[in-house]
Write a protein that holds these residues in place. Structure first.
Motif, PDB file in Angstrom:
ATOM      1  N   LEU A  36       0.833  -1.199   0.000  1.00  0.00           N
ATOM      2  CA  LEU A  36       0.000   0.000   0.000  1.00  0.00           C
ATOM      3  C   LEU A  36       0.866   1.247   0.000  1.00  0.00           C
ATOM      4  O   LEU A  36       1.833   1.340   0.762  1.00  0.00           O
ATOM      5  CB  LEU A  36      -0.923   0.032   1.226  1.00  0.00           C
ATOM      6  N   SER A  37       0.497   2.186  -0.848  1.00  0.00           N
ATOM      7  CA  SER A  37       1.172   3.482  -0.871  1.00  0.00           C
ATOM      8  C   SER A  37       1.004   4.160   0.478  1.00  0.00           C
ATOM      9  O   SER A  37       0.069   3.868   1.224  1.00  0.00           O
ATOM     10  CB  SER A  37       0.548   4.386  -1.938  1.00  0.00           C
ATOM     11  N   GLY A  38       1.889   5.097   0.759  1.00  0.00           N
ATOM     12  CA  GLY A  38       1.754   5.872   1.984  1.00  0.00           C
ATOM     13  C   GLY A  38       0.411   6.583   2.008  1.00  0.00           C
ATOM     14  O   GLY A  38      -0.027   7.129   1.002  1.00  0.00           O
ATOM     15  N   GLN A  39      -0.232   6.556   3.171  1.00  0.00           N
ATOM     16  CA  GLN A  39      -1.554   7.161   3.323  1.00  0.00           C
ATOM     17  C   GLN A  39      -1.497   8.272   4.361  1.00  0.00           C
ATOM     18  O   GLN A  39      -0.816   8.142   5.384  1.00  0.00           O
ATOM     19  CB  GLN A  39      -2.571   6.104   3.780  1.00  0.00           C
ATOM     20  N   ILE A  40      -2.207   9.349   4.078  1.00  0.00           N
ATOM     21  CA  ILE A  40      -2.400  10.427   5.051  1.00  0.00           C
ATOM     22  C   ILE A  40      -3.901  10.620   5.212  1.00  0.00           C
ATOM     23  O   ILE A  40      -4.689  10.073   4.432  1.00  0.00           O
ATOM     24  CB  ILE A  40      -1.717  11.746   4.638  1.00  0.00           C
ATOM     25  N   VAL A  71      -1.340  -7.575   7.983  1.00  0.00           N
ATOM     26  CA  VAL A  71      -0.204  -6.665   7.812  1.00  0.00           C
ATOM     27  C   VAL A  71       1.059  -7.329   8.370  1.00  0.00           C
ATOM     28  O   VAL A  71       1.081  -7.785   9.506  1.00  0.00           O
ATOM     29  CB  VAL A  71      -0.459  -5.310   8.506  1.00  0.00           C
ATOM     30  N   ILE A  72       2.107  -7.370   7.536  1.00  0.00           N
ATOM     31  CA  ILE A  72       3.376  -7.970   7.968  1.00  0.00           C
ATOM     32  C   ILE A  72       4.484  -6.933   8.136  1.00  0.00           C
ATOM     33  O   ILE A  72       5.500  -7.202   8.758  1.00  0.00           O
ATOM     34  CB  ILE A  72       3.846  -9.088   7.011  1.00  0.00           C
ATOM     35  N   ASN A  73       4.279  -5.743   7.568  1.00  0.00           N
ATOM     36  CA  ASN A  73       5.275  -4.674   7.699  1.00  0.00           C
ATOM     37  C   ASN A  73       4.563  -3.334   7.683  1.00  0.00           C
ATOM     38  O   ASN A  73       3.626  -3.132   6.915  1.00  0.00           O
ATOM     39  CB  ASN A  73       6.297  -4.735   6.558  1.00  0.00           C
ATOM     40  N   ILE A  74       5.015  -2.432   8.532  1.00  0.00           N
ATOM     41  CA  ILE A  74       4.448  -1.084   8.585  1.00  0.00           C
ATOM     42  C   ILE A  74       5.594  -0.084   8.681  1.00  0.00           C
ATOM     43  O   ILE A  74       6.560  -0.300   9.412  1.00  0.00           O
ATOM     44  CB  ILE A  74       3.457  -0.932   9.766  1.00  0.00           C
ATOM     45  N   ARG A  75       5.473   0.980   7.911  1.00  0.00           N
ATOM     46  CA  ARG A  75       6.434   2.084   7.964  1.00  0.00           C
ATOM     47  C   ARG A  75       5.652   3.352   8.260  1.00  0.00           C
ATOM     48  O   ARG A  75       4.693   3.670   7.573  1.00  0.00           O
ATOM     49  CB  ARG A  75       7.177   2.238   6.652  1.00  0.00           C
ATOM     50  N   THR A  76       6.102   4.043   9.295  1.00  0.00           N
ATOM     51  CA  THR A  76       5.411   5.245   9.737  1.00  0.00           C
ATOM     52  C   THR A  76       6.358   6.435   9.652  1.00  0.00           C
ATOM     53  O   THR A  76       7.513   6.338  10.078  1.00  0.00           O
ATOM     54  CB  THR A  76       4.931   5.073  11.191  1.00  0.00           C
ATOM     55  N   GLU A 106      11.243  10.033  11.723  1.00  0.00           N
ATOM     56  CA  GLU A 106      10.858  11.434  11.813  1.00  0.00           C
ATOM     57  C   GLU A 106      11.287  12.104  10.518  1.00  0.00           C
ATOM     58  O   GLU A 106      12.410  11.923  10.056  1.00  0.00           O
ATOM     59  CB  GLU A 106      11.519  12.131  12.997  1.00  0.00           C
ATOM     60  N   VAL A 107      10.367  12.851   9.933  1.00  0.00           N
ATOM     61  CA  VAL A 107      10.639  13.576   8.700  1.00  0.00           C
ATOM     62  C   VAL A 107      10.317  15.049   8.921  1.00  0.00           C
ATOM     63  O   VAL A 107       9.457  15.388   9.729  1.00  0.00           O
ATOM     64  CB  VAL A 107       9.814  13.014   7.522  1.00  0.00           C
ATOM     65  N   PRO A 108      10.990  15.945   8.227  1.00  0.00           N
ATOM     66  CA  PRO A 108      10.734  17.372   8.442  1.00  0.00           C
ATOM     67  C   PRO A 108       9.353  17.814   7.969  1.00  0.00           C
ATOM     68  O   PRO A 108       8.755  18.716   8.537  1.00  0.00           O
ATOM     69  CB  PRO A 108      11.837  18.081   7.676  1.00  0.00           C
ATOM     70  N   ARG A 109       8.837  17.163   6.917  1.00  0.00           N
ATOM     71  CA  ARG A 109       7.499  17.485   6.429  1.00  0.00           C
ATOM     72  C   ARG A 109       7.046  16.386   5.480  1.00  0.00           C
ATOM     73  O   ARG A 109       7.844  15.598   4.975  1.00  0.00           O
ATOM     74  CB  ARG A 109       7.466  18.841   5.741  1.00  0.00           C
ATOM     75  N   LEU A 110       5.736  16.377   5.239  1.00  0.00           N
ATOM     76  CA  LEU A 110       5.136  15.437   4.299  1.00  0.00           C
ATOM     77  C   LEU A 110       4.590  16.230   3.123  1.00  0.00           C
ATOM     78  O   LEU A 110       4.635  17.463   3.128  1.00  0.00           O
ATOM     79  CB  LEU A 110       4.037  14.625   5.003  1.00  0.00           C
ATOM     80  N   PHE A 111       4.068  15.549   2.107  1.00  0.00           N
ATOM     81  CA  PHE A 111       3.697  16.266   0.885  1.00  0.00           C
ATOM     82  C   PHE A 111       2.517  17.211   1.067  1.00  0.00           C
ATOM     83  O   PHE A 111       2.328  18.111   0.263  1.00  0.00           O
ATOM     84  CB  PHE A 111       3.464  15.299  -0.284  1.00  0.00           C
ATOM     85  N   ARG A 112       1.733  17.051   2.100  1.00  0.00           N
ATOM     86  CA  ARG A 112       0.704  18.020   2.465  1.00  0.00           C
ATOM     87  C   ARG A 112       1.168  18.703   3.749  1.00  0.00           C
ATOM     88  O   ARG A 112       1.470  18.026   4.732  1.00  0.00           O
ATOM     89  CB  ARG A 112      -0.646  17.340   2.712  1.00  0.00           C
ATOM     90  N   PRO A 113       1.238  20.018   3.795  1.00  0.00           N
ATOM     91  CA  PRO A 113       1.773  20.724   4.973  1.00  0.00           C
ATOM     92  C   PRO A 113       1.060  20.398   6.281  1.00  0.00           C
ATOM     93  O   PRO A 113       1.673  20.387   7.336  1.00  0.00           O
ATOM     94  CB  PRO A 113       1.610  22.201   4.625  1.00  0.00           C
ATOM     95  N   GLU A 114      -0.239  20.108   6.214  1.00  0.00           N
ATOM     96  CA  GLU A 114      -1.002  19.829   7.424  1.00  0.00           C
ATOM     97  C   GLU A 114      -0.856  18.384   7.917  1.00  0.00           C
ATOM     98  O   GLU A 114      -1.269  18.048   9.024  1.00  0.00           O
ATOM     99  CB  GLU A 114      -2.489  20.157   7.205  1.00  0.00           C
ATOM    100  N   ALA A 115      -0.266  17.525   7.105  1.00  0.00           N
ATOM    101  CA  ALA A 115      -0.120  16.107   7.480  1.00  0.00           C
ATOM    102  C   ALA A 115       0.951  15.946   8.557  1.00  0.00           C
ATOM    103  O   ALA A 115       2.053  16.463   8.441  1.00  0.00           O
ATOM    104  CB  ALA A 115       0.233  15.276   6.258  1.00  0.00           C
ATOM    105  N   GLN A 116       0.597  15.221   9.592  1.00  0.00           N
ATOM    106  CA  GLN A 116       1.517  14.944  10.688  1.00  0.00           C
ATOM    107  C   GLN A 116       2.028  13.509  10.664  1.00  0.00           C
ATOM    108  O   GLN A 116       3.006  13.187  11.329  1.00  0.00           O
ATOM    109  CB  GLN A 116       0.810  15.195  12.032  1.00  0.00           C
ATOM    110  N   VAL A 117       1.346  12.638   9.895  1.00  0.00           N
ATOM    111  CA  VAL A 117       1.709  11.223   9.848  1.00  0.00           C
ATOM    112  C   VAL A 117       1.377  10.664   8.469  1.00  0.00           C
ATOM    113  O   VAL A 117       0.384  11.051   7.844  1.00  0.00           O
ATOM    114  CB  VAL A 117       0.969  10.416  10.954  1.00  0.00           C
ATOM    115  N   GLU A 118       2.237   9.783   7.993  1.00  0.00           N
ATOM    116  CA  GLU A 118       1.986   9.023   6.768  1.00  0.00           C
ATOM    117  C   GLU A 118       2.390   7.587   7.066  1.00  0.00           C
ATOM    118  O   GLU A 118       3.421   7.345   7.688  1.00  0.00           O
ATOM    119  CB  GLU A 118       2.785   9.575   5.590  1.00  0.00           C
ATOM    120  N   ILE A 119       1.553   6.653   6.626  1.00  0.00           N
ATOM    121  CA  ILE A 119       1.791   5.241   6.929  1.00  0.00           C
ATOM    122  C   ILE A 119       1.669   4.427   5.655  1.00  0.00           C
ATOM    123  O   ILE A 119       0.730   4.611   4.872  1.00  0.00           O
ATOM    124  CB  ILE A 119       0.771   4.718   7.964  1.00  0.00           C
ATOM    125  N   GLU A 120       2.612   3.496   5.470  1.00  0.00           N
ATOM    126  CA  GLU A 120       2.522   2.527   4.381  1.00  0.00           C
ATOM    127  C   GLU A 120       2.675   1.139   4.973  1.00  0.00           C
ATOM    128  O   GLU A 120       3.335   0.960   5.990  1.00  0.00           O
ATOM    129  CB  GLU A 120       3.581   2.786   3.314  1.00  0.00           C
TER     130      GLU A 120
END
Length: 125
Positions: A36-40, A71-76, A106-120
């Motif tokens: 699954l692609s990263g989701q916000i 789910v066998i692997n998660i990246r946050t 921890e990342v400095p930002r995601l592709f949407r400025p308001e996003a605080q978390v992305e999960i794949e």
């Protein structure tokens, strides 16, 4: 091996038409891996966004005959790692069985400025 890319109509649609949400890799024995692609998600708080992401992930998996238990692997990706406990509390609401392999960044930002978390995730069916 057969690979199918899609964005199931029964799940929330991607924020952009330039990527697929799911890559289904079918093996000769009938098993499959779902990437699954990263989701916000929208929400004012990290907890609200995390819940929305897990709900979207559950819908995407369901469209392919899987559940969060597969789910066998998660990246946050978090924009503030000091809030890991807040995210982890929501994660435990959704991933209730044996925990999958995991990486959290921890990342400095995601592709949407308001996003605080992305999960794949990767799931085995």
């Amino acid at each position: 091996m057969q690979i199918t890319l899609d964005s199931p109509a029964s799940a929330p649609q991607p924020l952009s038409p330039y990527y697929s949400q799911v890559a289904r890799v079918e093996h000769a024995d009938g098993s499959a891996l779902l990437y699954l692609s990263g989701q916000i998600a929208e929400g004012a708080t990290l907890a609200e966004q995390s819940r929305g992401v897990f709900e979207t992930i559950a819908a995407l998996l369901n469209a392919h005959g899987a559940t969060l238990a597969d789910v066998i692997n998660i990246r946050t990706y978090l924009t503030d790692i000091s809030r890991l406990a807040e995210y982890a509390a929501v994660r435990r609401e959704f991933l209730t069985g044996t925990p999958p392999t995991s990486m959290t960044f921890e990342v400095p930002r995601l592709f949407r400025p308001e996003a605080q978390v992305e999960i794949e995730v990767v799931a085995a069916v």
